[in-house]
Design an enzyme around this catalytic site. Structure first.
Site, PDB file in Angstrom:
ATOM      1  N   SER A 238      -9.155   2.264   3.872  1.00  0.00           N
ATOM      2  CA  SER A 238      -8.327   2.918   2.875  1.00  0.00           C
ATOM      3  C   SER A 238      -7.450   1.975   2.068  1.00  0.00           C
ATOM      4  O   SER A 238      -6.758   2.407   1.139  1.00  0.00           O
ATOM      5  CB  SER A 238      -7.434   3.962   3.567  1.00  0.00           C
ATOM      6  OG  SER A 238      -6.569   3.348   4.513  1.00  0.00           O
TER       7      SER A 238
ATOM      8  N   SER B 286      -9.316   0.198   8.136  1.00  0.00           N
ATOM      9  CA  SER B 286      -8.847   0.251   6.750  1.00  0.00           C
ATOM     10  C   SER B 286      -8.354  -1.060   6.164  1.00  0.00           C
ATOM     11  O   SER B 286      -8.063  -1.129   4.973  1.00  0.00           O
ATOM     12  CB  SER B 286      -7.751   1.313   6.615  1.00  0.00           C
ATOM     13  OG  SER B 286      -8.302   2.601   6.751  1.00  0.00           O
TER      14      SER B 286
ATOM     15  N   LYS C  84       0.841  -1.204   0.000  1.00  0.00           N
ATOM     16  CA  LYS C  84       0.000   0.000   0.000  1.00  0.00           C
ATOM     17  C   LYS C  84       0.876   1.255   0.000  1.00  0.00           C
ATOM     18  O   LYS C  84       1.945   1.293   0.637  1.00  0.00           O
ATOM     19  CB  LYS C  84      -0.907  -0.037   1.230  1.00  0.00           C
ATOM     20  CG  LYS C  84      -1.930   1.080   1.348  1.00  0.00           C
ATOM     21  CD  LYS C  84      -2.777   0.851   2.594  1.00  0.00           C
ATOM     22  CE  LYS C  84      -3.732   1.987   2.885  1.00  0.00           C
ATOM     23  NZ  LYS C  84      -4.489   1.757   4.139  1.00  0.00           N
TER      24      LYS C  84
END
Length: 491
Positions: A177, A201, A102
């Site tokens: 996220s 997330s 990520k």
């Protein structure tokens, strides 16, 4: 605004041309339909090579990313080189398995923009602690993945409609996220990918995309320079997977690399536990109000499944969350945005440009500025939540069953990166009513893809445990996966 005020526009009434388009990368190549454990077994056996696995992943990412919008910086050539140097006989459980990282942690040789146009795009020089821990499992990163600016929200939609779509139905959010990682794993482009969780997330995109998403106990896994200096560290790194065994193998390998000295060891969980558990069920968020009908039905169905498996289910459990928790968490969240805005050049480098911050970050920072006087109280109360987590977990229970989210996954645009701040916050807080508590308390929780909407999209259900009890969560997850196999896009 009352916490029970409905959002200003229904989350299921924003139409897109391709609402129901399914995006699958599964094909007859080296990766096949294997999970990460299966791919690693194929490599160890010699049936495929690490290079073949990585080449297949690169081809899959290239095939689906135009529809999904899940990658940030592709690292294909270095991935091929790394695959060519996987040591023979390694004990790493995912040796040669392609993955993604990520875009909000330090990975050497790659930019870290945290999804924001304000951050510089220069490459990071060294791996952060968690990235080293992640790489120790043997994975080979092929790309970085999208996230919304700074990971503040529960979708992966950046300004100017740069969105990451859900492979189950491309008109819908992939969650956030860690939505880019989730989209690639759910679509079959990758078998496992990094995510992290500061308010849900990992668990939110797992719920949206039909994946297993474990938020480990605070302190179980290593961190990153972006979060380790926070006044109250609420972020936990981890992985998004399609199977419980992948999550179990990941957490065991991470523990071998760096044991969490202050927590009970997990070890390698390989199947269901024998003990029947006392599990409480809570259908509605103590912070927001009633969950929507399809979400409630999914959780009730899992409750019935648990009872059928011999577990002792206690319905209508009340968790004593303090009335001030929601406001305190939002104020701390705003403080982090304020610190990013005013201190961005020292945090992220001299090329940080606050003029390019998004509406949500600016709104959170402005709200925090107005409320600076009450922040010491908010942080003190969050610290009490952090150390007093056992008081938030009914003592007679082993685990707690809840929805992961308050309503089904919204369409693209509902939490748009271009929304005004007040609308975005109103909608967001009506959606995320369960996950943040575990980030404050440090307790582990896991989202499992055990429900589905009327039109077949995933609904996540969540189990939480006392701090350090990940093994209990994984044992139950194994049992439920066997009793109700998880749906998959290629199935």
């Amino acid at each position: 605004m009352s916490p029970h005020t409905p959002a200003s526009a229904p989350y299921d009434e924003i139409q897109e041309e391709h609402d129901s388009r399914r995006v699958s990368a599964f094909t007859d190549d080296a990766l096949g339909t294997h999970d990460a454990t299966g791919v690693a077994e194929e490599i160890r056996s010699g049936r495929i090579s690490a290079q073949e696995a990585v080449d297949a992943a690169i081809a899959r990412v290239g095939a689906v990313d135009p529809a999904l919008g899940a990658t940030m910086v592709r690292d294909f050539e270095r991935a091929r080189r790394r695959a060519g140097h996987v040591p023979a006989g390694t004990s790493a459980p995912f040796a040669g398995v392609p993955t993604a990282i990520k875009d909000n942690v330090h990975a050497a040789g790659l930019p870290m923009t945290m999804g924001s146009d304000a951050l510089p795009t220069s490459a990071v020089e060294v791996d952060g602690p968690f990235v080293k821990q992640f790489l120790s499992t043997g994975v080979v990163p092929v790309t970085t993945t999208t996230c919304p600016p700074f990971g503040w929200t529960a979708t992966t939609e950046r300004p100017e409609r740069r969105v990451t779509r859900n492979p189950w139905a491309s008109g819908y959010s992939s969650g956030g996220s860690s939505g880019g990682s989730a989209a690639l794993v759910a679509s079959g482009a990758l078998p496992i990918a990094h995510g992290n969780d500061g308010g849900g997330s990992i668990r939110i995109p797992a719920a949206a995309c039909g994946l297993v998403g474990l938020k480990a106990s605070r302190g179980r896994l290593l961190g990153d320079p972006t979060t380790d200096q926070a006044p109250i560290n609420i972020v936990v790194n981890g992985a998004l997977t399609r199977s419980v065994r992948d999550t179990a193998n990941f957490i065991a390998a991470a523990e071998r690399y760096q044991p969490a000295g202050k927590l009970p060891p997990i070890g390698l969980v390989e199947g269901p536990g024998a003990r029947r558990l006392r599990i409480g069920m809570m259908l509605d968020s103590p912070l927001i109000g009633p969950s929507d009908p399809q979400t409630r039905a999914a959780v009730e169905a899992v409750g019935a499944l648990l009872a059928g498996l011999g577990h002792d289910l206690e319905a209508d459990v009340d968790v004593p969350v303090p009335d001030f928790f929601k406001t305190d968490f939002e104020d701390y969240w705003g403080l982090l945005a304020f610190a990013s805005k005013v201190g961005g050049k020292s945090l992220y480098g001299p090329d940080f440009d606050p003029a390019r911050l998004d509406n949500l970050t600016n709104g959170l920072a402005a709200k925090a500025r107005r409320r600076l006087a009450r922040l010491p109280l908010a942080m003190a109360r969050l610290a009490v939540t952090r150390v007093g987590a056992e008081r938030l977990f009914p003592g007679r229970l082993d685990l707690l069953l809840t929805p992961t989210l308050c309503h089904t996954t919204p369409r693209i645009g509902y939490l748009s990166g271009d929304l005004d701040f007040d609308t975005h916050m109103e909608r967001l807080t009506q959606y995320v009513g369960f996950t943040p508590l575990h980030n404050a308390s440090g307790q582990p929780s896991i989202s499992l893809p055990l429900g589905h909407t009327d039109d077949g999209r995933p609904i996540g259900v969540m189990f939480s445990a006392r701090r350090g009890q990940e093994r209990l969560l994984l044992e139950l997850a194994f049992e439920l996966e066997a009793a109700a196999p998880f749906a998959r896009i290629d199935g």
